[in-house]
Design an enzyme around this catalytic site. Structure first.
Site, PDB file in Angstrom:
ATOM      1  N   THR A 100       0.838  -1.194   0.000  1.00  0.00           N
ATOM      2  CA  THR A 100       0.000   0.000   0.000  1.00  0.00           C
ATOM      3  C   THR A 100       0.875   1.246   0.000  1.00  0.00           C
ATOM      4  OG1 THR A 100      -1.772  -1.089   1.187  1.00  0.00           O
ATOM      5  CG2 THR A 100      -1.752   1.307   1.257  1.00  0.00           C
ATOM      6  N   LYS A 180      -8.671   1.629  -2.980  1.00  0.00           N
ATOM      7  CA  LYS A 180      -8.269   1.207  -1.635  1.00  0.00           C
ATOM      8  C   LYS A 180      -8.288   2.395  -0.683  1.00  0.00           C
ATOM      9  CE  LYS A 180      -5.336  -1.315   1.324  1.00  0.00           C
ATOM     10  NZ  LYS A 180      -4.134  -2.071   1.619  1.00  0.00           N
ATOM     11  N   LYS A 248      -1.043   4.292   9.979  1.00  0.00           N
ATOM     12  CA  LYS A 248      -0.284   4.388   8.735  1.00  0.00           C
ATOM     13  C   LYS A 248      -1.219   4.475   7.535  1.00  0.00           C
ATOM     14  CE  LYS A 248       1.277   1.152   6.037  1.00  0.00           C
ATOM     15  NZ  LYS A 248       1.818  -0.033   5.400  1.00  0.00           N
TER      16      LYS A 248
END
Lengths: 454, 454
Positions: A100, A180, A248
């Protein structure tokens, strides 16, 4: 030699190890790389090969899967002058970027490769989600975007990792990461809201186990609430998902939403408030705790109150009328926050150019969903606003709840900002419209989502 | 007998005792009432008379000053069936309501008196501010509103309490309290922002004493920052103003801004976020601490960091270039928050029907002021927007600061919501306008404050 040829797999952490061994189980040939030698030994014991550098690992591999922790680590694995894969990458190799990162990351990798005259190398943006169990059994959700032919050429690998959960996201390289990111907006808000709500229930003196059982079946429900709630009401030291991880992930979203040269800065009220609550949790030293422990941030002087008030008799969920009316207060905060989080997320999705019907379908089936998201978003997308509750109705019920919380001096970080957003919508003249008219707050000159009551 | 006749003074707390003894010093005849007998004894020792009930105290008094703690206590003092003043109120007596309550409180007292056929009794809304020293020396700020003749008739009493600081607020009964409420918005936000900023300076590793000395002279300055800062950087157990007090005061504001039958609900993003930070402070058990101790909420695992990093050598405020650039980050958060708090407060003031030029003058000279408020508000009111900084400039500098704070996992509750409001203004097309165009966020169909760049 298997039909895909050798696959290089970079990054064998909790998720990556499961993904790579699942490839082995499917009789593919995998060479793993990780900076942590014991992991490599374990991978060899599981039937894989190992290399001590990315440069070594990618030799003769038509496919390279990146599952390192960050976008920066991908760049290092590719371009480090000593160990970077760029020197030995197979002609025409396909890089599958599963880590990611920000949405601009995969286009950036493409650009750097082009600058090094490696236009032959293919890049696929393929962020994953679903956790370690689905990583290991090959049913991860994968949001693949990029050149369609490149993706078609990598289907054998992608299908083994995702099974039925592979989504092809239109919009070019980076679009998968954008999906996402929008999902992450909802997941992050709902994680914090789960703690805000359960802390509120406890502060109101409710039996928190009963409250959980009732709320998870109602209109205030979210996937995250259903999932995290049990970790709040039974004594459990296990860390299912550490607070640091969601910090995060949501940090990537809010950073991407801030003003950059390519991005004018998009207002994400709830995501930002969520980030500050999470930062407060980190400041308090909770980064390695399970994110269900965020109730401590809401109840600093009685950190175990949610647990203390949970009865352990699962057979009874009866409430007195007075308790039921208290529970309604909690539910109304959840409904309102989930309404506005849905509108905030879908507005972001539209703004970054995503195909919103697909976006809805993906999120609806994933961890970012909520009852309100599933119910109101189709109305938003169709333009047929059938909700019988108005913006002002929502303001009324939320006001009652916030007034009660204020009397108890219980901080409702997300519900309070939600009320301001709703009041802004009312100020702008949408008070008597169906509640999803709060989406107008994010409108530009031309409406993001035109709609009318039917 | 003095020229005013007897004054009944109800509520001899820290402020009330000073006010009542100041009346005595001015040779007025005062009968005090308080629920705490030792205070009454002290008041008699100071030359006053005392009564054990409001009903007894108000007998033969043409003026009754209410300085009890809450609006509810005023109602009780007036209408309690056993002890209420209503039975013995002098014909044509003037009630001076100095306790802080919601804006609808004094009209409500008027209505209740009328219902009891006491239309002869006069009511003045007269909230005060300024602290115990100014209470005792007769220089309190008093914001008087109501019938002009009634106020004129009470000038002898009001002048002794306020000296040159008596303001006559147009707009009828309750207008004075509305001015106080708008002032409270700013005071409350700036108190919390002072802690947010000093905590940020500490988290950045700056010498907090030096940071205070520089910041208080710059564009990020607020009256509250200048006032509260010293209590953060020298060891001092004294409670100058307890956290619980500002919590009560801002609670009155946000409650009033919420939707009621007479009020459509007005979005107060920063006030609401401030209230949640304060609630977090109360939840952590800090309600009896000085409000300058709110830095603990921002730095829960290092609660004394602001103090620890304060050098005690007041002669030097030199910073290295690197430190100066860190300090700029802090200052940019203060400037942006104070810009938006000014616009939020003045939008509220306009919405509740206040005369905005007077509102500006009162706040500018009081504890709710800031450099940004004093500079930008006249531009807002004149419609001549001369600020050279644009909304997008402010977004840029604030983004840099927030990115740094996020990297440190330091929660910027107020700065983060401020960024979202600015980004919303940018989204709506005001990004390249002067920074005070952020006021457009609160616009209705017709602009609250029309304006243009000159």
């Amino acid at each position: 030699m298997s039909e895909t040829g050798k696959i290089a797999f970079l990054g064998l952490g909790a998720m990556g190890f499961g993904m790579a061994t699942n490839l082995l189980s499917n009789k593919l040939q995998v060479t793993g790389f990780d900076v942590w030698p014991p992991t490599l030994e374990k991978f060899v014991a599981a039937g894989g090969s190992s290399s001590s550098t990315p440069r070594e690992a990618v030799k003769s591999a038509p496919y390279v899967v990146f599952m390192v922790a960050t976008a920066a680590q991908i760049l290092s694995a590719l371009f480090d002058p000593e160990t970077g894969a760029i020197e030995t990458l197979e002609q025409g190799a396909t890089l599958i970027l599963c880590s990611t990162g920000p949405p601009e990351h995969s286009p950036n990798v493409r650009k750097l490769l082009d600058e090094k005259n490696r236009t032959d190398v293919k890049v696929i943006d393929a962020p994953v989600s679903g956790g370690t169990i689905r990583a290991a059994n090959g049913t991860l959700t994968i949001l693949a975007s990029g050149n369609e032919e490149d993706i078609a050429g990598a289907r054998k690998v992608l299908d083994v990792m995702a099974g039925p959960n592979l989504y092809l996201i239109p919009g070019g390289l980076g679009a998968g990461t954008k999906v996402k990111m929008v999902h992450q907006v909802l997941a992050g808000i709902h994680i914090v809201m789960s703690s805000e709500a359960m802390g509120f229930a406890a502060k109101l003196g409710l039996d928190t186990r009963k409250a959980y059982e009732v709320l998870k079946k109602g209109e205030g429900m979210s996937w995250m609430f259903e999932n995290r709630g049990p970790h709040m009401i039974v004594p459990d030291e296990k860390v299912y998902s550490a607070l640091g991880i969601i910090v995060k992930d949501i940090g990537i979203v809010t950073a991407a939403s801030r003003r950059t040269t390519s991005n004018p800065g998009f207002p994400l009220f709830l995501s930002s408030a969520t980030e500050q609550v999470l930062a407060a949790g980190i400041s308090a030293g909770y980064d390695r705790l399970d994110d269900a422990q965020l109730t401590r941030v809401y109840l600093p002087s009685t950190p175990s109150l949610v647990l203390d008030l949970a009865s352990q008799d699962a057979s009874c969920t009866d409430f007195t009328p007075e308790e039921t009316s208290k529970l309604k207060l909690v539910e109304s905060t959840m409904k309102a926050v989930h309404l506005v989080s849905a509108m905030e997320a879908m507005s972001l999705g539209k703004t970054v150019g995503l195909e919103t019907n697909q976006l809805f379908e993906i999120i609806k089936g994933a961890a970012g969903s909520s009852w309100m998201f599933a119910d109101r978003t189709p109305q938003l997308l169709s333009g047929k606003w059938t909700s019988k509750e108005t913006v002002n109705d929502t303001i009324d019920s939320l006001t009652t709840a916030i007034t009660e919380a204020n009397a108890l001096k219980y901080p409702l970080h997300l519900a309070a900002i939600t009320l301001q957003i709703l009041q802004l919508a009312s100020l702008k003249g949408y008070g008597d419209e169906p509640d999803l008219a709060v989406s107008r707050v994010w409108d530009r000159e031309t409406s993001l989502y035109p709609g009318k009551r039917v």
